[in-house]
Write a protein that holds these residues in place. Sequence first.
Motif, PDB file in Angstrom:
ATOM      1  N   UNK A   1       1.234   5.569  -8.923  1.00  0.00           N
ATOM      2  CA  UNK A   1       2.556   5.644  -8.326  1.00  0.00           C
ATOM      3  C   UNK A   1       3.288   4.325  -8.328  1.00  0.00           C
ATOM      4  N   UNK A   2       2.896   3.418  -9.220  1.00  0.00           N
ATOM      5  CA  UNK A   2       3.531   2.098  -9.304  1.00  0.00           C
ATOM      6  C   UNK A   2       4.599   2.084 -10.388  1.00  0.00           C
ATOM      7  N   UNK A   3       5.450   1.060 -10.349  1.00  0.00           N
ATOM      8  CA  UNK A   3       6.582   0.963 -11.270  1.00  0.00           C
ATOM      9  C   UNK A   3       6.437  -0.166 -12.278  1.00  0.00           C
ATOM     10  N   UNK A   4       5.583  -1.135 -11.967  1.00  0.00           N
ATOM     11  CA  UNK A   4       5.424  -2.318 -12.809  1.00  0.00           C
ATOM     12  C   UNK A   4       3.964  -2.732 -12.796  1.00  0.00           C
ATOM     13  N   UNK A   5       3.450  -3.213 -13.937  1.00  0.00           N
ATOM     14  CA  UNK A   5       2.124  -3.824 -13.932  1.00  0.00           C
ATOM     15  C   UNK A   5       2.211  -5.244 -14.471  1.00  0.00           C
ATOM     16  N   UNK A   6       1.202  -6.047 -14.100  1.00  0.00           N
ATOM     17  CA  UNK A   6       1.154  -7.425 -14.559  1.00  0.00           C
ATOM     18  C   UNK A   6      -0.263  -7.948 -14.527  1.00  0.00           C
TER      19      UNK A   6
ATOM     20  N   UNK B   1      11.396  -4.313  -5.807  1.00  0.00           N
ATOM     21  CA  UNK B   1      10.685  -3.035  -5.880  1.00  0.00           C
ATOM     22  C   UNK B   1       9.932  -2.765  -4.582  1.00  0.00           C
ATOM     23  N   UNK B   2       9.198  -3.761  -4.102  1.00  0.00           N
ATOM     24  CA  UNK B   2       8.409  -3.585  -2.884  1.00  0.00           C
ATOM     25  C   UNK B   2       9.316  -3.288  -1.689  1.00  0.00           C
ATOM     26  N   UNK B   3      10.456  -3.994  -1.607  1.00  0.00           N
ATOM     27  CA  UNK B   3      11.389  -3.772  -0.506  1.00  0.00           C
ATOM     28  C   UNK B   3      11.948  -2.353  -0.513  1.00  0.00           C
ATOM     29  N   UNK B   4      12.012  -1.739  -1.694  1.00  0.00           N
ATOM     30  CA  UNK B   4      12.497  -0.359  -1.808  1.00  0.00           C
ATOM     31  C   UNK B   4      11.413   0.667  -1.482  1.00  0.00           C
ATOM     32  N   UNK B   5      10.186   0.190  -1.266  1.00  0.00           N
ATOM     33  CA  UNK B   5       9.075   1.102  -1.019  1.00  0.00           C
ATOM     34  C   UNK B   5       8.296   1.470  -2.249  1.00  0.00           C
ATOM     35  N   UNK B   6       8.596   0.822  -3.370  1.00  0.00           N
ATOM     36  CA  UNK B   6       7.857   1.062  -4.614  1.00  0.00           C
ATOM     37  C   UNK B   6       6.604   0.195  -4.668  1.00  0.00           C
ATOM     38  N   UNK B   7       5.677   0.580  -5.517  1.00  0.00           N
ATOM     39  CA  UNK B   7       4.459  -0.198  -5.721  1.00  0.00           C
ATOM     40  C   UNK B   7       4.513  -0.940  -7.052  1.00  0.00           C
ATOM     41  N   UNK B   8       3.810  -2.060  -7.101  1.00  0.00           N
ATOM     42  CA  UNK B   8       3.520  -2.732  -8.361  1.00  0.00           C
ATOM     43  C   UNK B   8       2.008  -2.923  -8.437  1.00  0.00           C
ATOM     44  N   UNK B   9       1.493  -3.116  -9.629  1.00  0.00           N
ATOM     45  CA  UNK B   9       0.040  -3.165  -9.813  1.00  0.00           C
ATOM     46  C   UNK B   9      -0.343  -4.376 -10.642  1.00  0.00           C
TER      47      UNK B   9
ATOM     48  N   UNK C   1      -7.992  -4.382  -9.134  1.00  0.00           N
ATOM     49  CA  UNK C   1      -6.547  -4.223  -9.242  1.00  0.00           C
ATOM     50  C   UNK C   1      -5.968  -4.311  -7.836  1.00  0.00           C
ATOM     51  N   UNK C   2      -4.750  -4.859  -7.718  1.00  0.00           N
ATOM     52  CA  UNK C   2      -4.128  -4.978  -6.403  1.00  0.00           C
ATOM     53  C   UNK C   2      -2.664  -4.562  -6.460  1.00  0.00           C
ATOM     54  N   UNK C   3      -2.220  -3.918  -5.391  1.00  0.00           N
ATOM     55  CA  UNK C   3      -0.830  -3.515  -5.266  1.00  0.00           C
ATOM     56  C   UNK C   3       0.026  -4.655  -4.728  1.00  0.00           C
ATOM     57  N   UNK C   4       1.219  -4.805  -5.296  1.00  0.00           N
ATOM     58  CA  UNK C   4       2.353  -5.530  -4.704  1.00  0.00           C
ATOM     59  C   UNK C   4       2.266  -7.049  -4.697  1.00  0.00           C
ATOM     60  N   UNK C   5       1.261  -7.640  -5.340  1.00  0.00           N
ATOM     61  CA  UNK C   5       1.201  -9.096  -5.367  1.00  0.00           C
ATOM     62  C   UNK C   5       2.128  -9.662  -6.440  1.00  0.00           C
ATOM     63  N   UNK C   6       2.433 -10.947  -6.326  1.00  0.00           N
ATOM     64  CA  UNK C   6       3.293 -11.600  -7.298  1.00  0.00           C
ATOM     65  C   UNK C   6       2.644 -11.598  -8.676  1.00  0.00           C
ATOM     66  N   UNK C   7       3.497 -11.442  -9.702  1.00  0.00           N
ATOM     67  CA  UNK C   7       3.012 -11.396 -11.082  1.00  0.00           C
ATOM     68  C   UNK C   7       3.953 -12.191 -11.973  1.00  0.00           C
TER      69      UNK C   7
END
Length: 262
Positions: free
Chosen positions: A128-133, A184-192, A147-153
């Motif tokens: 359910x994430x929008x970006x990976x890095x 993205x995170x502020x909107x409630x989205x996930x990143x990975x 793997x971790x959600x929402x950290x800086x990439x």
Amino acid sequence: MRNDFYWGIASYNRKDKQPFLTLLNAMGYPRERIILAVQCEKDYADYKARYDGMATILFREGENVCDNKNTILEYLTEHCGNPSVVMMSDKVRGIQYLTRDNQLKTIGTKEEMDGFIHKAFAVTKLAGARVFGCYPVSNKFFMSHTMQYNLQMLGCFMGIVDPSEQPFNRRYPLKEDFEYILRHVAKGNKTLRFNDVCLLATYHSKGGSYELWHADGDKVNEECTNRLLREYGNLVRRHPTRKNEIRYVGARATINKSIFEI
């Protein structure tokens, strides 16, 4: 279903230094799948003369890396059916991953690269994430098979599921990658973030944003740092020891599994 992804390379004043474009070309990626964007007429002429057979080269006037990246996102949205894209820096020389015997191995073939990127997009969507890095430094001591959600990439390597979803914020000539993730995170989205993947790259080379990092006694970097703190104060704090750097303090979660073991 496999993802027909594109590569995006934002570049400025590096006509003689395109190691990642050269790598993709040697692997056999067709020019139609590599979108390289520049922001001045001289670069466009120089790059066309040298790299036209290796990439689709776009020109639109701009002032910073956000303009180049947005040119790529808009082109993919308007002309290619909005496919997923891996946004890369032109200074990257390769993508590495940490093996189970604690060695860093460089992805060396198109088959390996395709397998990794296809899996990365599939896992990102499944999560359910929008970006990976990737992990921000090439250091085996700190990397892990997680793997971790929402950290800086790093913006040097960023897989974007939906190019039409949001542009890069051109008010950030530096730290545009952090702002993109935080928005993205502020909107409630996930990143990975894949913590056992890192880059081979020359981070401080002439061209690109090099001049901005060293302009006016770090003034531009300071301005971008302060803007992040104002706009995302619930997600970031000033770094306690590194001048004009921030650290993420928002919600996060860890998946104790490697992207290569799924």
